[in-house]
Structure formats: structure tokens, C-alpha cells
Design a protein around this motif. Structure first.
Motif, PDB file in Angstrom:
ATOM      1  N   PRO A 102      90.006  31.141 119.185  1.00  0.00           N
ATOM      2  CA  PRO A 102      89.278  30.728 119.245  1.00  0.00           C
ATOM      3  C   PRO A 102      88.769  30.060 118.125  1.00  0.00           C
ATOM      4  CG  PRO A 102      88.069  32.404 120.024  1.00  0.00           C
ATOM      5  CD  PRO A 102      90.047  32.662 120.416  1.00  0.00           C
ATOM      6  N   SER A 103      87.991  29.204 117.536  1.00  0.00           N
ATOM      7  CA  SER A 103      87.280  29.180 115.751  1.00  0.00           C
ATOM      8  C   SER A 103      85.775  30.566 116.010  1.00  0.00           C
ATOM      9  CB  SER A 103      86.276  27.672 115.800  1.00  0.00           C
ATOM     10  OG  SER A 103      85.431  27.538 116.651  1.00  0.00           O
ATOM     11  N   PRO A 104      85.612  30.787 114.919  1.00  0.00           N
ATOM     12  CA  PRO A 104      84.753  31.343 115.109  1.00  0.00           C
ATOM     13  C   PRO A 104      83.874  31.088 114.842  1.00  0.00           C
ATOM     14  CG  PRO A 104      85.653  31.274 113.108  1.00  0.00           C
ATOM     15  CD  PRO A 104      86.098  30.338 113.106  1.00  0.00           C
ATOM     16  N   LYS A 105      83.225  29.875 115.005  1.00  0.00           N
ATOM     17  CA  LYS A 105      82.083  28.639 115.559  1.00  0.00           C
ATOM     18  C   LYS A 105      81.937  29.498 117.132  1.00  0.00           C
ATOM     19  CE  LYS A 105      79.503  25.221 117.073  1.00  0.00           C
ATOM     20  NZ  LYS A 105      79.336  23.776 116.766  1.00  0.00           N
ATOM     21  N   ASP A 106      82.655  29.442 118.343  1.00  0.00           N
ATOM     22  CA  ASP A 106      82.839  29.828 119.498  1.00  0.00           C
ATOM     23  C   ASP A 106      83.297  31.141 119.553  1.00  0.00           C
ATOM     24  OD1 ASP A 106      83.507  27.106 120.072  1.00  0.00           O
ATOM     25  OD2 ASP A 106      85.324  26.844 120.485  1.00  0.00           O
ATOM     26  N   LEU A 107      83.584  31.917 118.911  1.00  0.00           N
ATOM     27  CA  LEU A 107      83.400  33.178 119.182  1.00  0.00           C
ATOM     28  C   LEU A 107      82.699  33.573 119.270  1.00  0.00           C
ATOM     29  CD1 LEU A 107      85.063  35.800 120.366  1.00  0.00           C
ATOM     30  CD2 LEU A 107      85.817  36.195 117.382  1.00  0.00           C
ATOM     31  N   LEU A 130      91.625  34.960 125.055  1.00  0.00           N
ATOM     32  CA  LEU A 130      90.674  34.300 124.711  1.00  0.00           C
ATOM     33  C   LEU A 130      92.185  33.874 122.853  1.00  0.00           C
ATOM     34  CD1 LEU A 130      87.652  35.265 123.154  1.00  0.00           C
ATOM     35  CD2 LEU A 130      88.360  34.558 125.242  1.00  0.00           C
ATOM     36  N   GLY A 131      93.418  34.612 122.992  1.00  0.00           N
ATOM     37  CA  GLY A 131      94.078  34.454 121.923  1.00  0.00           C
ATOM     38  C   GLY A 131      94.302  35.503 121.053  1.00  0.00           C
ATOM     39  N   GLN A 132      95.469  35.058 119.803  1.00  0.00           N
ATOM     40  CA  GLN A 132      96.135  35.978 119.462  1.00  0.00           C
ATOM     41  C   GLN A 132      94.289  36.319 117.823  1.00  0.00           C
ATOM     42  OE1 GLN A 132     100.975  34.460 119.551  1.00  0.00           O
ATOM     43  NE2 GLN A 132      99.509  34.158 118.086  1.00  0.00           N
ATOM     44  N   LEU A 138      88.137  41.520 117.615  1.00  0.00           N
ATOM     45  CA  LEU A 138      88.386  42.537 118.896  1.00  0.00           C
ATOM     46  C   LEU A 138      87.696  43.073 119.078  1.00  0.00           C
ATOM     47  CD1 LEU A 138      92.452  42.848 118.833  1.00  0.00           C
ATOM     48  CD2 LEU A 138      91.186  41.276 121.065  1.00  0.00           C
ATOM     49  N   LYS A 139      86.851  44.332 117.836  1.00  0.00           N
ATOM     50  CA  LYS A 139      86.083  45.112 117.940  1.00  0.00           C
ATOM     51  C   LYS A 139      84.796  44.396 118.596  1.00  0.00           C
ATOM     52  CE  LYS A 139      88.236  48.539 114.896  1.00  0.00           C
ATOM     53  NZ  LYS A 139      88.042  49.241 113.238  1.00  0.00           N
ATOM     54  N   ALA A 140      84.118  43.857 117.546  1.00  0.00           N
ATOM     55  CA  ALA A 140      83.519  42.493 118.017  1.00  0.00           C
ATOM     56  C   ALA A 140      83.141  42.200 119.752  1.00  0.00           C
ATOM     57  CB  ALA A 140      83.060  41.325 117.235  1.00  0.00           C
ATOM     58  N   LEU A 141      83.877  41.581 120.046  1.00  0.00           N
ATOM     59  CA  LEU A 141      83.890  42.033 121.974  1.00  0.00           C
ATOM     60  C   LEU A 141      83.702  43.109 122.395  1.00  0.00           C
ATOM     61  CD1 LEU A 141      87.360  39.577 121.755  1.00  0.00           C
ATOM     62  CD2 LEU A 141      84.759  39.188 122.672  1.00  0.00           C
ATOM     63  N   LYS A 142      84.081  43.853 121.618  1.00  0.00           N
ATOM     64  CA  LYS A 142      84.495  45.653 122.487  1.00  0.00           C
ATOM     65  C   LYS A 142      82.514  46.156 122.231  1.00  0.00           C
ATOM     66  CE  LYS A 142      85.482  50.119 122.360  1.00  0.00           C
ATOM     67  NZ  LYS A 142      86.316  51.714 121.589  1.00  0.00           N
ATOM     68  N   GLU A 143      82.347  45.887 121.163  1.00  0.00           N
ATOM     69  CA  GLU A 143      80.903  46.253 120.851  1.00  0.00           C
ATOM     70  C   GLU A 143      80.003  45.023 121.668  1.00  0.00           C
ATOM     71  OE1 GLU A 143      80.682  45.743 116.628  1.00  0.00           O
ATOM     72  OE2 GLU A 143      81.865  47.227 116.160  1.00  0.00           O
TER      73      GLU A 143
END
Length: 310
Positions: A102-107, A130-132, A138-143
């Protein structure tokens, strides 16, 4: 459980009775997971226009499949999908986006949705595909509260060039390794029925054993008109079951999750997939329809198993 490679090959090729093997796999599955079936569901959060060329995928931009194309769904739409899953008793729910990443905006939008969903539905385990992604993403998703990250290898490394030329198999493996490195639960498997040989099924199983993901999603090819594999017919219900048995033998204590293509490929033998597998993806898939939840709930209960489906 040790089984000679020759016997495994014969099992995949239909030269060994799969039904006898199913009961051995059932014992092994129940040793680690008892009679509980975990369920998961997904939302196609961003569909189509993928720049890759996976031969099985309806969302590749160069294939004319009629698959829907739309940008990332709104926060309201995503939270509504999550709410429906939570109220249905589904254990896990995943946000899935097409494309390499995803783009930074979508993430940023996805992170906000995960944070809000964690607050509102604390019992629902949230996943994402969300892909590669890199370490920091990944850390941001975990947090934000993500429970598990999904990233498939798709198939054996030796067969992968026959299926995809625009994404590197080794980069897929590196992404999966990053997920484990930061302490996120990893969901990593692939798709069978692409034309791979029995030896390549074993190669793939050995790779997954070494990687040791927490969950192995198993998809079976549902040929889509407009893709290069639209006329593929490599699977039978018994061969699909044999793949599940082999994976259970190789990964006795890992979640094996039957996902896309189970209705199309297993047909009247579908219930038997829960002998080796302990988890099901329920509801609709990315571009194909699944069964209604009540039908799967009844199937689970008829086998003497339990789920949290309501």
C-alpha cells in the motif's frame, strides 16, 4: 510422524488411499487442537490493478477477468465489515489489499482502522495482508494492535517462476521472516493446483516447516476466466485432501487453514478437510463467493467439532 518420501509422493499422486491417511492426520490434528475449529474472514479492502502477473490471480491488471477495481475502502466501510465479523462469532478478520504494497497514505488509513477496531471489538483478532512491507511498516501495524500478518509464498521456489515473473520468491520469504523478526504472528502458505509436481508439494511443505509460520493458509485453484490458468484442471477432491494431509504430517502443531477454492475443488468431500485442518476461512473470498456462515457452522457441528460462529 515419519513417512517415507516415496509414500508421500504416492499419496499426492493418488496411488495411496487418502481416506486411511485422513484418519491418521485427524488424530494428529486433534492432539494439538482438540475439537475446536478457528474461523477467519477477509475483506477485499482494495481491489484490482495489481502490477504483478500471478497466473492464478483475477486482480492482475494485465488480465481481463471482470474483477472489481476500486481504491481503498473508506474507514466507515472497513469498520462495518469488521463489525459484521465480530457479531458473527468469527475469530479472526483480515484486511487485504491488492498490489505489491500500500501507499503511505493508504497504510496510514489502515493503521487508524486497526486502532479503532481494537478498541471497539477487543475479542476479535485482527490480521492484515498488505504485501511486501518493511520492518518499520510492520512494527507500526503491531503497535496499532494487529494480531497477525499474512504473506504467502504461493508455491515451491522451484515452481514459482512458472507462476509469477514480476515478484521475487526470495523477497516474499524475506517479508515473512521480517514478520517473525518483530514478533508478529505469521500466516504464510500458498495455493495448490497450479500444475506443481508432487515433489514440489513436498519442497513447499519442507520450506514451510523450516519457516514455521503460526498459520498455514491453504488455497486451491479456482480457475478464473481471463487468467492464464483459466482452463487448469490439476486437482480432484481426493488430491486436495492429500495436500492437506501432507501439510499436517509436515507441520503437526501448526494451524492449517483451508481457504479459497475449497467449495470448487472439494465439492461433496468438503467436510473431510477438517480432519487434517483445524481452521477455515468463511464467507466470501477476494473475487469469488464462499458459503453462508450457517452452512459452515452446521458442517463443523456435524463433525462433532466446535466453533464460535453464531
Amino acid at each position: 510422524m515419519f513417512i517415507e518420501k516415496k509414500t508421500i509422493i504416492e499419496l499426492i499422486e493418488g496411488k495411496v488411499d487418502v481416506f486411511s491417511a485422513l484418519f491418521e492426520a485427524k488424530k494428529l490434528k486433534e492432539k494439538y487442537f482438540g475439537n475446536q475449529v478457528e474461523t477467519c474472514a477477509i475483506v477485499n479492502a482494495k481491489s484490482g490493478r495489481c502490477p504483478s502477473d500471478c497466473k492464478f490471480c483475477a486482480q492482475a491488471k494485465d488480465y481481463r477477468t471482470g474483477a472489481p477495481e476500486y481504491p481503498l475502502l473508506s474507514e466507515k466501510e472497513l469498520l462495518s465489515a469488521i463489525e459484521n465479523a465480530a457479531y458473527s462469532g468469527i475469530d479472526r478478520f483480515s484486511l487485504v489489499t491488492s498490489g505489491i504494497k500500500p501507499s503511505p497514505k493508504d497504510l496510514k488509513k489502515i493503521l487508524a482502522v486497526i486502532e479503532k477496531a481494537r478498541e471497539k471489538f477487543p475479542k476479535l483478532k485482527l490480521c492484515a495482508s498488505l504485501g511486501q512491507l518493511g520492518i518499520d511498516e510492520l512494527k507500526a501495524l503491531k503497535e496499532a494492535g494487529l494480531s497477525r500478518y499474512h504473506h504467502n509464498l504461493e508455491t515451491a521456489e522451484s515452481f514459482y517462476p512458472e507462476i509469477c515473473t514480476k515478484q521475487d520468491w526470495r523477497e516474499r520469504l524475506r517479508t515473512a521472516a521480517r514478520v517473525k523478526e518483530i514478533g508478529l504472528s505469521l500466516c504464510c502458505g500458498g495455493i495448490f493446483g497450479l500444475g506443481e509436481k508432487a515433489t514440489q508439494v513436498i519442497e513447499f511443505a519442507e520450506t514451510l516447516k523450516k519457516l514455521a509460520p503460526d498459520s498455514i493458509p491453504v488455497n486451491f485453484l479456482h480457475p478464473i476466466c481471463g487468467t492464464p490458468l483459466e482452463k487448469a484442471s490439476f486437482l480432484t477432491p481426493q488430491k486436495a485432501l492429500a495436500v492437506l494431509v501432507v501439510l499436517r504430517f509436515f507441520l503437526p502443531d501448526k494451524e492449517i487453514r483451508v481457504c479459497g477454492g475449497r467449495e470448487y475443488n472439494l465439492r461433496d468431500l468438503q467436510a473431510l478437510c477438517l480432519f487434517p485442518a483445524n481452521a477455515l476461512m468463511v464467507g466470501n473470498y477476494l473475487t469469488t463467493h464462499g458459503r453462508n456462515l450457517e452452512t459452515d457452522k452446521i458442517m463443523i457441528e456435524d463433525l462433532g467439532y466446535r466453533s464460535n460462529l453464531r
